[in-house]
Design an enzyme around this catalytic site. Structure first.
Site, PDB file in Angstrom:
ATOM      1  N   HIS A  75       0.841  -1.207   0.000  1.00  0.00           N
ATOM      2  CA  HIS A  75       0.000   0.000   0.000  1.00  0.00           C
ATOM      3  C   HIS A  75       0.873   1.254   0.000  1.00  0.00           C
ATOM      4  O   HIS A  75       0.685   2.159  -0.813  1.00  0.00           O
ATOM      5  CB  HIS A  75      -0.904  -0.046   1.238  1.00  0.00           C
ATOM      6  CG  HIS A  75      -1.762   1.160   1.438  1.00  0.00           C
ATOM      7  ND1 HIS A  75      -3.132   1.141   1.261  1.00  0.00           N
ATOM      8  CD2 HIS A  75      -1.468   2.432   1.814  1.00  0.00           C
ATOM      9  CE1 HIS A  75      -3.624   2.331   1.518  1.00  0.00           C
ATOM     10  NE2 HIS A  75      -2.637   3.137   1.855  1.00  0.00           N
ATOM     11  N   GLU A  76       1.838   1.285   0.920  1.00  0.00           N
ATOM     12  CA  GLU A  76       2.706   2.460   1.019  1.00  0.00           C
ATOM     13  C   GLU A  76       3.679   2.543  -0.150  1.00  0.00           C
ATOM     14  O   GLU A  76       4.023   3.636  -0.606  1.00  0.00           O
ATOM     15  CB  GLU A  76       3.466   2.434   2.349  1.00  0.00           C
ATOM     16  CG  GLU A  76       2.577   2.387   3.584  1.00  0.00           C
ATOM     17  CD  GLU A  76       1.554   3.520   3.633  1.00  0.00           C
ATOM     18  OE1 GLU A  76       1.793   4.566   3.008  1.00  0.00           O
ATOM     19  OE2 GLU A  76       0.521   3.344   4.295  1.00  0.00           O
ATOM     20  N   HIS A  95       1.976   4.314  -2.961  1.00  0.00           N
ATOM     21  CA  HIS A  95       2.013   5.772  -2.791  1.00  0.00           C
ATOM     22  C   HIS A  95       3.366   6.319  -3.253  1.00  0.00           C
ATOM     23  O   HIS A  95       3.435   7.284  -4.030  1.00  0.00           O
ATOM     24  CB  HIS A  95       1.810   6.140  -1.320  1.00  0.00           C
ATOM     25  CG  HIS A  95       0.411   6.017  -0.820  1.00  0.00           C
ATOM     26  ND1 HIS A  95      -0.671   6.562  -1.485  1.00  0.00           N
ATOM     27  CD2 HIS A  95      -0.087   5.432   0.302  1.00  0.00           C
ATOM     28  CE1 HIS A  95      -1.773   6.308  -0.787  1.00  0.00           C
ATOM     29  NE2 HIS A  95      -1.451   5.622   0.291  1.00  0.00           N
TER      30      HIS A  95
END
Length: 264
Positions: free
Chosen positions: A58-59, A62
């Site tokens: 998820h990170e 980003h």
């Protein structure tokens, strides 16, 4: 030389992440083969490790999107190594999301990577950076539920099937909650570039509390029930039954019940 160092060091997959993947693989094998003495402990380790892997991805989403949007600083910060220890707030990034899963069976990623927004031009790019994280959870949910909607469950052990169903539930809850336009969550990051400066300035002080506020609201029985009704409806659309998800949650939570999930 600096560019070469950035490519070969700052983007190398971290041993920490590989270690988490190894725990996921070994515990997943234990669930599949029923090798572990405790079924619940094996499911707990497998789902928790897989959940942390999804947090890292998820990170990473980003950071990777920010890199291609103009913020080259994410490499030097270690965000491209998938190492959760490199995140800005380890407590918000890993510890709290794991506690949320343990306490309530909900997936709620926290804030982690710091993006230098001043390096990025264009509101669409800012929105896409924020959307990349929850879209990763959507992809993870699709992968977890693939055996269900592909009707490829023949030969899959019951415990592993239930663990996958619960892991899918976590990914769906993460996606739904993170798309909420609440300060501090990715949903707000998607709409923030389109808001006026005055609105953004007024909302900014509340951003650190958005994550905890959402978690607190889920303790309200009526909101909790409606939220999980939506989650189970989405899971049903992906071929996962309420029974599979609830069984996986029950196996995972092998200690006294602290669940936020409404009784099935």
């Amino acid at each position: 030389m600096a560019t070469a160092h950035f490519r070969h060091s700052d983007r190398r997959i971290s041993p920490v992440f590989l270690g988490i993947v190894a725990v996921m693989a070994v515990s997943g094998w234990a669930v599949w083969t029923s090798y572990a003495a405790s079924r619940g402990l094996a499911v707990f380790l497998f789902v928790t490790a897989a959940w942390v892997v999804s947090l890292c991805l998820h990170e990473y989403a980003h950071a990777r999107t920010a890199l291609h949007s103009g913020d080259i600083s994410v490499g030097a910060k270690g965000y491209l190594t998938l190492n959760p220890l490199k995140y800005t707030h380890a407590l918000l990034s890993i510890v709290l999301p794991v506690i949320f899963v343990i306490m309530g069976g909900i997936g709620l990623p926290g804030g982690a990577v710091f993006i230098e927004r001043g390096r990025i031009r264009g509101r669409w790019r800012h929105s896409l950076i924020s959307a990349a994280g929850p879209l990763t959870n959507v992809l993870f949910a699709i992968v977890c539920t693939a055996p269900f909607w592909l009707h490829a469950l023949d030969g899959v052990p019951a415990d592993f099937r239930s663990a996958l169903a619960f892991l899918a539930l976590l990914q769906v809850t993460a996606a739904v909650l993170n798309f909420l336009p609440v300060p501090g969550l990715d949903g707000y990051g998607i709409v923030e570039p389109w808001l006026s400066y005055e609105v953004r300035r007024q909302v900014e002080p509340f951003a650190p509390f958005g994550l905890l506020a959402v978690f607190g609201l889920l303790w309200i029985p009526q909101l909790n029930q409606e939220f999980f009704r939506l989650v189970y409806a989405l899971l049903d659309g992906l071929g996962v039954s309420d029974l599979d998800a609830a069984t996986g949650h029950s196996l995972y939570q092998f200690w006294p019940d602290l669940s936020l999930t409404p009784p099935r």
